[in-house]
Motif scaffolding. Structure first.
Motif, mmCIF file in Angstrom:
data_model
loop_
_atom_site.group_PDB
_atom_site.id
_atom_site.type_symbol
_atom_site.label_atom_id
_atom_site.label_comp_id
_atom_site.label_asym_id
_atom_site.label_seq_id
_atom_site.Cartn_x
_atom_site.Cartn_y
_atom_site.Cartn_z
ATOM 1 N N UNK A 147 74.998 -6.209 36.141
ATOM 2 C CA UNK A 147 75.163 -6.092 37.600
ATOM 3 C C UNK A 147 76.379 -5.227 37.871
ATOM 4 N N UNK A 148 76.183 -4.116 38.577
ATOM 5 C CA UNK A 148 77.296 -3.252 38.964
ATOM 6 C C UNK A 148 77.869 -3.786 40.273
ATOM 7 N N UNK A 149 79.176 -3.983 40.312
ATOM 8 C CA UNK A 149 79.782 -4.647 41.471
ATOM 9 C C UNK A 149 80.800 -3.781 42.198
ATOM 10 N N UNK A 150 81.170 -2.637 41.624
ATOM 11 C CA UNK A 150 82.084 -1.744 42.333
ATOM 12 C C UNK A 150 81.880 -0.321 41.836
ATOM 13 N N UNK A 195 78.802 1.488 46.373
ATOM 14 C CA UNK A 195 79.051 1.757 47.799
ATOM 15 C C UNK A 195 77.808 2.334 48.464
ATOM 16 N N UNK A 196 77.103 3.218 47.754
ATOM 17 C CA UNK A 196 75.872 3.787 48.310
ATOM 18 C C UNK A 196 74.804 2.710 48.510
ATOM 19 N N UNK A 197 74.792 1.706 47.623
ATOM 20 C CA UNK A 197 73.768 0.664 47.702
ATOM 21 C C UNK A 197 73.995 -0.284 48.875
ATOM 22 N N UNK A 198 75.227 -0.336 49.393
ATOM 23 C CA UNK A 198 75.497 -1.211 50.540
ATOM 24 C C UNK A 198 75.272 -2.664 50.207
ATOM 25 N N UNK A 199 74.399 -3.322 50.968
ATOM 26 C CA UNK A 199 74.116 -4.743 50.755
ATOM 27 C C UNK A 199 73.135 -4.982 49.613
ATOM 28 N N UNK A 200 72.475 -3.935 49.154
ATOM 29 C CA UNK A 200 71.505 -4.094 48.069
ATOM 30 C C UNK A 200 72.218 -4.395 46.751
ATOM 31 N N UNK A 201 71.588 -5.212 45.903
ATOM 32 C CA UNK A 201 72.104 -5.428 44.549
ATOM 33 C C UNK A 201 71.839 -4.178 43.711
ATOM 34 N N UNK A 202 72.801 -3.815 42.859
ATOM 35 C CA UNK A 202 72.615 -2.673 41.970
ATOM 36 C C UNK A 202 72.771 -3.142 40.527
ATOM 37 N N UNK A 203 71.739 -2.915 39.720
ATOM 38 C CA UNK A 203 71.704 -3.366 38.329
ATOM 39 C C UNK A 203 71.458 -2.168 37.415
#
Length: 422
Positions: free
Chosen positions: A288-291, A296-304
């Motif tokens: 899970x990418x958290x920063x 930042x581009x993903x906003x509220x979406x989770x980015x994995x």
């Protein structure tokens, strides 16, 4: 460009092929270097198709929790070459890496040698000069003719699950590939065997028996299973009641079992076993990418981010997604043109709302995004293309702010993403 990067770019040009499986060139350069491979701390040698890195990371965490100093050699790297060589737990310093590479370059004297071979020789040289208690050695490709397989007397060998991958080098069947992986087994040296197909296990057992190597195999000598909110490891010595691995995904329970069986063979305690499964770190394996700018581009979406890239990797990723809390999941996928793309994507079709295909930037063997998208469509996943990961993330987050966005398909893509995300 750092000094080590300059040297590494020169070393890339010493052989016309990236992969040329043979041990002759390794024996030559190691002799020229004074055989550093004979002077390194006791080796735990790890081969297999999937799970090598995660298993190594858990063994390392367990050994270090017991106070051991541990060298580790892994490949490929994600963001920086230094990740491949850990000296007593720390990434190799730039100055030492550059000096060691130059020493190997001089010893090689311009003769043909692959990039992996000469950099493996450099790792052995570094390992021979820094005190440690163990050396964890991950095979690059196969086992029998891999550059790491010059170690004649390891402390332990480990074979993680074997499945189809790199068939052009290792053979078209699981049995043939298992025979290559089993090439790391050494006479009278115990071998830890992870869960295998019947055909793979038969080959591994036959090789071990022929070398009178004690076999410590899943289902016969050890077992692991989920239990309530944790898991239970069991072997002839007793039970370990442990938390689930901090590495995410059901397949990591099997990897943990393999690591725990290895640690048990090395005399580890239950406290070390607990540390192995709770402290291990292994990036780009359902991370899970958290920063960072992409987050930042993903906003509220989770980015994995996940680097799996073969059919077994696709199945493991599908099982991981099935176990996560439900969210619309959109894949951003880039793959190499040497991979079984449909075999990787088919298990994911039941879990992916869409796939955005991209090229892997800077990678000459990238599969064109249009081809990845075609395979996705054929596999039952609605697919489109984008010029890069950032563009894909921005569009997906705008269309569905609460989505789960998963970048996947290649460790090379994962490395690029980690660099881009800082």
């Amino acid at each position: 460009m750092s000094r080590s990067d300059q040297i590494l770019s020169r070393l890339m040009a010493l052989h016309p092929k990236i992969i040329d499986l043979s041990l002759d060139r390794m024996h030559r350069i190691l002799a020229a270097l004074g055989h550093p491979e004979r002077k390194i701390p006791p080796v735990i040698h790890i081969a297999g198709t999937n799970g090598k890195g995660s298993t190594l990371a858990m063994i390392r965490a367990g050994l270090e929790a017991g106070g051991a100093r541990v060298h580790a050699y892994t490949s490929p790297h994600l963001a920086f070459f230094h990740e491949r060589i850990r000296l007593a737990g720390e990434l190799i310093p730039e100055e030492m890496l550059a000096a060691t590479l130059e020493e190997c370059e001089a010893a090689n004297d311009g003769q043909p040698i692959t990039f992996f071979e000469i950099t493996t020789a450099a790792a052995f040289l570094a390992f021979s000069r820094v005190p440690a208690d163990y050396t964890l050695l991950e095979v690059g490709l196969g086992g029998r003719l891999d550059a790491t397989n010059v170690i004649t007397d390891p402390r332990l060998t480990v074979i993680t699950p074997v499945s189809l991958d790199h068939q052009q080098y290792l053979g078209e069947t699981v049995a043939l590939i298992a025979a290559e992986k089993a090439g790391i087994i050494k006479p009278r040296v115990p071998v830890i065997v992870a869960p295998q197909s019947d055909e793979g296990l038969r080959v591994i057992e036959a090789r071990a028996m022929g070398l009178t190597a004690p076999i410590i195999a899943y289902g016969q000598h050890w077992a692991i299973q989920p239990d309530r909110d944790g898991m239970v490891f069991q072997d002839e010595h007793g039970l370990w009641d442990l938390p689930l691995p901090n590495l995410i995904g059901p397949h990591q329970i099997q990897n943990a079992g393999t690591a725990l069986a290895a640690l048990r063979a090395l005399g580890a305690t239950e406290a070390q076993a607990r540390a192995a499964v709770t402290r291990a770190e292994w990036p780009a394996r359902m991370q899970r990418l958290t920063r960072g700018p992409l987050v930042d581009l993903a906003g509220q979406a989770e980015l994995w981010l996940d680097g799996g890239h073969n059919p077994a990797g696709g199945e493991a990723l599908a099982a991981t997604l099935a176990a996560l809390p439900p969210r619309p999941t959109h894949l951003v996928c880039g793959m190499l043109n040497t991979k079984d793309v449909s075999g990787y994507l088919r298990p994911l079709a039941a879990h992916a709302a869409s796939l955005t295909a991209i090229d892997i930037p800077g990678e000459p063997n990238t599969l064109p995004a249009s081809e990845t998208a075609r395979h996705a469509t054929d596999s039952g996943i609605a697919a489109t293309t984008a010029p890069d990961a950032a563009t894909a993330i921005r569009a997906l987050a705008a269309a569905e702010p609460q989505a789960r966005i998963l970048i996947c398909g290649s460790l090379y893509l994962a490395g690029r993403v980690l660099r881009e995300n800082g």
